[in-house]
Design a protein around this motif. Sequence first.
Motif, PDB file in Angstrom:
ATOM      1  N   LYS A  64      47.908 -67.460  26.060  1.00 58.61           N
ATOM      2  CA  LYS A  64      46.805 -68.393  25.870  1.00 58.61           C
ATOM      3  C   LYS A  64      47.244 -69.810  26.268  1.00 58.61           C
ATOM      4  N   PRO A  65      46.295 -70.675  26.675  1.00 55.12           N
ATOM      5  CA  PRO A  65      46.655 -72.039  27.076  1.00 55.12           C
ATOM      6  C   PRO A  65      47.240 -72.836  25.910  1.00 55.12           C
ATOM      7  N   SER A  66      48.107 -73.768  26.237  1.00 54.48           N
ATOM      8  CA  SER A  66      48.676 -74.669  25.232  1.00 54.48           C
ATOM      9  C   SER A  66      47.910 -75.982  25.274  1.00 54.48           C
ATOM     10  N   ASP A  67      47.555 -76.497  24.079  1.00 55.35           N
ATOM     11  CA  ASP A  67      46.803 -77.754  24.035  1.00 55.35           C
ATOM     12  C   ASP A  67      47.442 -78.825  23.152  1.00 55.35           C
ATOM     13  N   LEU A  68      48.530 -78.472  22.458  1.00 60.17           N
ATOM     14  CA  LEU A  68      49.262 -79.451  21.649  1.00 60.17           C
ATOM     15  C   LEU A  68      50.724 -79.425  22.075  1.00 60.17           C
TER      16      LEU A  68
END
Length: 456
Positions: free
Chosen positions: A95-99
């Motif tokens: 899944k994409p990383s956002d933090l």
Amino acid sequence: MKINELLLVDGIALNETAASKDAAIDKLIGLLDKEGCISDKAAFKEGILARESHTSTAIGGGIAIPHAKVDAVKKAGIAAMTVPSGVDYQAPDHKPSDLFFMIAAPVSGSDLHLQALQRLAALLMVPGFKEKLMGAKDKQEFLQLITEQEAEKFPKESAEQAHADKTVPETAPKEQSPESSKYRVLAVTACPTGIAHTFMAAENLEQKGKQMGIPVKVETNGADGTKNELTPEEIAACDGIIIAADKDVETSRFDGKPVLFTSVTAGINKGEELIQSVVDGKVPVYHSTGAKADVSSDLSNDSIGHQIYKQLMNGVSHMLPFVTGGGILIALAFLIDSANGITGGPNFGSTTAVAKFFKTVGGFAFNMMLPVLSGYIAMAIADRPGLAVGFVGGILAMNGSTFVDPAGGKISAGFLGALLSGFIGGYLVRFLQKAFKKLPKSLDGIKPVLLYPLIG
């Protein structure tokens, strides 16, 4: 040292966009540069990418913690960034990383910063905390959320206590009474740099153990050494051990116990599954052969390149203190002579008694780097039996010894020679360990002290 002493407002960027992993790395490095933490952005990026080439520092759940411990770091620091649209950071959950939190750690100097970095790793494992950070309206609120969560998780520690007890990681469990100290599951966590993932895995395993009602104790092999060390009594009494590590750790002490080998990332993301496997008796009994057990990744065997990387890093990490310590002493010798008006010449650095002392000691320390590099590479491959063979190979490389000229002294084989001697010596001893398995058990005592070093 607290987190807000390393993470400043200038080092925070909210609601950013990044088209790629490389772009996210560049933005985070720019934030650390604003904080005055790094002296060479290109060199620091090389360190970040070297760590990423081992395994992605994305841990899943939208969090990534790229980090490096290199000479390009002037002072310890943390940069933070939120990317609501997400970035493909090769996370284990795909899944994409956002933090993002990027950690810059100096190679030498005080280890006070490690306490704050370990705290950050523990805070990110608190349920719901990541969502609070993503919802922060501005940089000040983002930093305040971290400060408040840190105070909540570590309420008893004052700033004075932090300085007085600077080497104790915050993820270590509190002292327990003899009645409650019977741990059913033990664990060891370690990653190549020993900064973040080591302590996040430890925190997750301890939390999952509490949720499951299963006492868990975790030993951390971090950048500041081994902490919360497992005792022989605890090892004997436990149901099994989890080794969640991306570098070699000492395993001979676990001989005859069920041991589950996995990656540090699995320790972060699959804590409950790992603990349950041990409790259910699904873990095979480990039998020590005198060699370090290979640490697996996601319950499968490492690639050859991954194994070689870990063996190399074992040598380099033990070599660095000799390089930095010896180099500083030699530099002091030059400084002392310069202060006395001497600016060059064949004896520069040793014309005064004090300068000569520093240069001599520094030279001895510096010259030890090749034997240490070779010795600990061999030890990573074949455990303690490989150490002597690797050390001798490193000395031969340092002296430039050959069959034609055993005394050497003309041309040193240098760093490359020490690398080769470490790997050749280590794998030679590992071959001997397998070849000698058929020897009578009565000879087991002389194998590591006579046969392996002599033949190796």
